[in-house]
Design an enzyme around this catalytic site. Sequence first.
Site, PDB file in Angstrom:
ATOM      1  N   ASP A  86     -80.341 -59.575 -35.970  1.00  0.00           N
ATOM      2  CA  ASP A  86     -80.328 -60.140 -37.065  1.00  0.00           C
ATOM      3  C   ASP A  86     -81.509 -60.478 -37.733  1.00  0.00           C
ATOM      4  OD1 ASP A  86     -77.399 -61.818 -36.846  1.00  0.00           O
ATOM      5  OD2 ASP A  86     -78.173 -61.304 -34.983  1.00  0.00           O
ATOM      6  N   THR A 174     -71.754 -61.441 -35.929  1.00  0.00           N
ATOM      7  CA  THR A 174     -72.676 -61.263 -34.678  1.00  0.00           C
ATOM      8  C   THR A 174     -71.828 -61.359 -33.512  1.00  0.00           C
ATOM      9  OG1 THR A 174     -74.340 -62.518 -36.081  1.00  0.00           O
ATOM     10  CG2 THR A 174     -74.778 -62.058 -33.665  1.00  0.00           C
TER      11      THR A 174
END
Length: 408
Positions: A86, A174
């Site tokens: 990320d 995620t």
Amino acid sequence: MDILSYSSRFSIGQLVNPRCHSPRAFTLRSSLPFPPQNAKYHRELQAAVDVVEKACGLCVDVQKSLFASSGGILEKNDQTPVTVADFGVQALVSLELGRKFPSIPLVAEEDSTFLRTTPLSQAVLSAVTDKASLGDESLSQDDVLEAIDRGGKDAFAFGTTPATYWVLDPIDGTRGFLKGSEALYVVGLALVVEGEIVLGVMGCPNWRGEFSKWPTAKGQEDRTILSESGTIMVAHIGCGTWRKRLSDMLGGRVEVHNDWVRCFVDSCCLLHEAHFCISDSQTWESLPLSILFSSTNNPDSVGDRQILLLPICCGSLCKYLMVASGKASVFFLRARAQTVIKAWDHAVGIICVHEAGGQVTDWKGSQLDLAVDQIERRVIFPSGGVLVTNGNVHKQILEILSVSSSIV
């Protein structure tokens, strides 16, 4: 087929309007699927494609290392996991686009606050250095942290909001990323000009060419390439939605195939034949359409007054990708009082669905307003929720939602 022969074979109307073209796949070879003269933001789109391709490679590398070791995952205050990927993707995109378009700011999901308190910054630096176009330059940890923060809450200096800005979701889904190769996740990047989304790129490294348990929606022939893994989808205002394959993701290398395929939403016109996606945090029973239809995940046993609910994890952008590619008819998301809906979870998906011939509105039929957050351009407030469809069933669903709200 080169781009010139393509342009002479098909009319301009067919090129820019998905509904002018028959729902048949065709391919061509070019760095982008349409010539520069047809796309006002061709240069920006090419840069976006390049950096999303690199970001997908970064994600694949980090995902491999996560399952080979531990300690690469953080938990944010909102209880969502954040990985090196990320932060790495956000830093990479910020650095690459900042060099090419220094006057265009970035609105993105992460900031470096958590990263500065952990030992992971070195891992992020390594991941970014491996993919960035550095030339003779070198990166430091401070360079990477500053790049991440350029997309944070203070992206717009002095409280002024520019007319043009990028919107990035480094990794949408995620939790899916952390599940390995079986779940979908998306790197999503869009460009907004004067409140309008003008281009978008979605990279999905785990996209499979054939979804045997997710049949193609009714009326839409399967145009995917079997046995290939990964896809990148692009859209430019007036030029349609296209995708190509990502493959050979070995040794940190992503080989990009230059065969672009035009994407169209499915042609389903009947609700009970539509294929639905919903948020992973919501149930079918919590949605208004459940008063008319029950749901099933089994495509072989869809009964009367039942709809097929596709088990797609995770995040919102993979659902937009499914609708834009004709694999699903509807993505349904209910807004909840305790949940903030972020612009980056929807911006790139909106243009990909629109340019594929679909429709995106809130539950009252209004367009999603990316400018409603006048200071930061980070939050949207869709009335009721978000409705993404192939366009054919959009009005039917809005009518049901209207009746349902009047009863409540």
